[in-house]
Motif scaffolding. Structure first.
Motif, PDB file in Angstrom:
ATOM      1  N   PHE A   1      32.188 -21.687 -13.799  1.00 10.54           N
ATOM      2  CA  PHE A   1      31.494 -22.511 -12.814  1.00 10.54           C
ATOM      3  C   PHE A   1      31.231 -23.913 -13.361  1.00 10.54           C
ATOM      4  O   PHE A   1      31.499 -24.913 -12.697  1.00 10.54           O
ATOM      5  N   ARG A   2      30.713 -23.998 -14.576  1.00  9.17           N
ATOM      6  CA  ARG A   2      30.390 -25.307 -15.139  1.00  9.17           C
ATOM      7  C   ARG A   2      31.649 -26.141 -15.385  1.00  9.17           C
ATOM      8  O   ARG A   2      31.664 -27.353 -15.174  1.00  9.17           O
ATOM      9  N   LEU A   3      32.704 -25.480 -15.828  1.00  7.98           N
ATOM     10  CA  LEU A   3      33.949 -26.197 -16.086  1.00  7.98           C
ATOM     11  C   LEU A   3      34.520 -26.766 -14.788  1.00  7.98           C
ATOM     12  O   LEU A   3      34.934 -27.934 -14.731  1.00  7.98           O
ATOM     13  N   ALA A   4      34.519 -25.953 -13.727  1.00  7.77           N
ATOM     14  CA  ALA A   4      35.021 -26.423 -12.439  1.00  7.77           C
ATOM     15  C   ALA A   4      34.152 -27.554 -11.902  1.00  7.77           C
ATOM     16  O   ALA A   4      34.646 -28.523 -11.322  1.00  7.77           O
ATOM     17  N   ASP A   5      32.845 -27.458 -12.110  1.00 10.07           N
ATOM     18  CA  ASP A   5      31.939 -28.502 -11.629  1.00 10.07           C
ATOM     19  C   ASP A   5      32.183 -29.815 -12.361  1.00 10.07           C
ATOM     20  O   ASP A   5      32.228 -30.884 -11.745  1.00 10.07           O
ATOM     21  N   ILE A   6      32.351 -29.749 -13.675  1.00 14.41           N
ATOM     22  CA  ILE A   6      32.596 -30.962 -14.454  1.00 14.41           C
ATOM     23  C   ILE A   6      33.892 -31.639 -14.006  1.00 14.41           C
ATOM     24  O   ILE A   6      33.957 -32.855 -13.847  1.00 14.41           O
ATOM     25  N   GLU A   7      34.937 -30.841 -13.781  1.00 15.22           N
ATOM     26  CA  GLU A   7      36.219 -31.428 -13.396  1.00 15.22           C
ATOM     27  C   GLU A   7      36.169 -32.056 -12.012  1.00 15.22           C
ATOM     28  O   GLU A   7      36.780 -33.092 -11.759  1.00 15.22           O
ATOM     29  N   ASN A   8      35.400 -31.445 -11.099  1.00 19.69           N
ATOM     30  CA  ASN A   8      35.458 -31.877  -9.704  1.00 19.69           C
ATOM     31  C   ASN A   8      34.241 -32.647  -9.209  1.00 19.69           C
ATOM     32  O   ASN A   8      34.212 -33.055  -8.056  1.00 19.69           O
ATOM     33  N   ARG A   9      33.244 -32.864 -10.068  1.00 22.93           N
ATOM     34  CA  ARG A   9      31.992 -33.469  -9.595  1.00 22.93           C
ATOM     35  C   ARG A   9      32.196 -34.836  -8.977  1.00 22.93           C
ATOM     36  O   ARG A   9      31.540 -35.184  -7.994  1.00 22.93           O
ATOM     37  N   ASP A  10      33.081 -35.637  -9.531  1.00 23.91           N
ATOM     38  CA  ASP A  10      33.277 -36.998  -9.037  1.00 23.91           C
ATOM     39  C   ASP A  10      34.494 -37.150  -8.136  1.00 23.91           C
ATOM     40  O   ASP A  10      34.838 -38.262  -7.739  1.00 23.91           O
TER      41      ASP A  10
ATOM     42  N   TRP B   1      40.115 -18.172  -7.931  1.00 25.94           N
ATOM     43  CA  TRP B   1      38.869 -17.517  -8.317  1.00 25.94           C
ATOM     44  C   TRP B   1      37.982 -17.417  -7.079  1.00 25.94           C
ATOM     45  O   TRP B   1      37.884 -18.355  -6.294  1.00 25.94           O
ATOM     46  N   GLU B   2      37.363 -16.280  -6.878  1.00 24.50           N
ATOM     47  CA  GLU B   2      36.582 -16.085  -5.652  1.00 24.50           C
ATOM     48  C   GLU B   2      35.417 -17.058  -5.528  1.00 24.50           C
ATOM     49  O   GLU B   2      34.921 -17.302  -4.421  1.00 24.50           O
ATOM     50  N   HIS B   3      34.990 -17.635  -6.648  1.00 23.30           N
ATOM     51  CA  HIS B   3      33.889 -18.608  -6.604  1.00 23.30           C
ATOM     52  C   HIS B   3      34.383 -20.039  -6.824  1.00 23.30           C
ATOM     53  O   HIS B   3      33.608 -20.912  -7.206  1.00 23.30           O
ATOM     54  N   HIS B   4      35.659 -20.253  -6.558  1.00 23.11           N
ATOM     55  CA  HIS B   4      36.214 -21.605  -6.711  1.00 23.11           C
ATOM     56  C   HIS B   4      35.462 -22.554  -5.787  1.00 23.11           C
ATOM     57  O   HIS B   4      35.128 -22.188  -4.648  1.00 23.11           O
ATOM     58  N   ASN B   5      35.182 -23.782  -6.271  1.00 25.52           N
ATOM     59  CA  ASN B   5      34.355 -24.696  -5.474  1.00 25.52           C
ATOM     60  C   ASN B   5      35.133 -25.490  -4.439  1.00 25.52           C
ATOM     61  O   ASN B   5      34.570 -26.343  -3.767  1.00 25.52           O
TER      62      ASN B   5
END
Length: 334
Positions: free
Chosen positions: A154-163, A71-75
């Motif tokens: 965006f929120r799903l990727a953030d939740i998975e990778n935040r920690d 995804w072009e906005h992958h974190n």
């Protein structure tokens, strides 16, 4: 109920029944006379839950990773992934014989041969791709296909990778700064509420994303840049004279890096902070004023009622002028 109807229900509901686990032991079997009725009620309830939305079905697929794009906005910065950084995952998949946890993807219509884009699971994608390219063509990429908007992705990727520790503070900060404008109209309070984090926590990452490009370039890699660094540099960058010195030191660090003398994250931070305060040369009296790290600068010390300045005759004019300007600012104020 006829055997024909029984077979039809079995076909419709195959795979919907929850499998018992150690945490959830299987229910006690019903008495033989109740078995048919119990099965019918269970199937009727399952169909009702499915139609009412109580059950969320997942679509898991094994695909060739070449069918997926990031995804072009992958974190996560995919180009920073290497065999070494993904070695634990590569070895784990090879040992297990398969990928254990699915990546989250969504379908795309403009990808040509690429039918999916990866929302979460860049490392898993890299690991499976690496295995397939290195004598393990049997491995496939396990994906969970979802229907997601960009903001939900965006929120799903953030939740998975935040920690996760393998995503750097700077990658995360950059992602948040872009999302603030893209999804929340620049409203930090709304974004913090949506992510369920404090405004102060979010503000620190947004500040990190604002680091000048000269400072970012001074680091050996963006993974070395920490949220703490931006916090400590913020007051220095807020004062024009100090900001100029910090940026000048950053340029010197970039030049040193290009000559093969890269510094780690802690060393870069120390050099940038040292640029705004005079240093005392080791083994000598007096105070050292210099343009940036690695230069000899001017050593200034008092001798009675006089001031003695010493500097190398190889010091360039620009370096000498900057060092003297720093001495003047220190003595007479900015």
């Amino acid at each position: 109920m006829s055997k024909k109807h029984d077979a039809l229900f079995d076909d419709i509901l195959s795979g919907l029944d929850a499998q018992p686990t150690e945490a959830t032991p299987p229910p006690e079997p019903a008495a033989p006379k109740d078995r048919g009725g119990a099965r019918f009620l269970k199937r009727s309830t399952t169909i009702g839950d499915r139609l009412s939305g109580e059950i969320e079905e997942k679509t898991l697929k094994w695909v060739d990773p070449a069918e997926c794009r990031m995804w072009e906005h992958h974190n996560r910065a995919y180009d920073l992934l290497t065999e070494d950084s993904c070695r634990d995952l590569i070895d784990g998949i090879r040992a297990q014989g398969r990928q254990e946890f699915p990546a989250i993807v969504r379908r795309v219509s403009d990808g040509g041969a690429q039918a999916y884009e990866v929302i979460c699971g860049a490392r898993r994608h890299f690991a499976v791709s690496w295995l397939r390219a290195n004598n393990y063509p049997q491995f496939k990429y396990l994906v969970d296909v979802r229907d997601l908007s960009d903001e939900e992705a965006f929120r799903l990727a953030d939740i998975e990778n935040r920690d996760r520790e393998d995503i750097s503070d700077f990658e995360r900060a950059r992602d948040y700064a872009a999302a603030l404008e893209r999804y929340y109209g620049g409203k930090q309070k709304a974004m913090a509420a949506r992510l369920e984090v404090s405004e102060g926590w979010l503000s620190r990452y947004l500040q990190l994303a604002k680091l000048p490009p000269e400072i970012v370039a001074a680091y050996g890699a963006i993974t070395d840049i920490k949220e703490l660094h931006a916090r400590q540099l913020k007051p220095l960058l807020a004062r024009p004279a100090d900001r100029a010195r910090v940026l000048s030191a950053a340029v010197d660090l970039v030049a040193a890096k290009e000559q093969g003398r890269a510094s780690d994250g802690a060393q870069v931070l120390a050099a940038l902070k040292a640029a705004v305060k005079p240093a005392k040369p080791k083994g000598q009296g007096g105070t050292l004023y210099r343009r940036g790290p690695g230069e000899s600068g001017i050593t200034v010390r008092k001798k009675g009622r006089s001031v003695v300045m010493e500097f190398s005759d190889s010091l360039s004019r620009n370096a000498l002028e900057e060092a003297f300007a720093r001495y003047m600012a220190d003595r007479f104020g900015k």
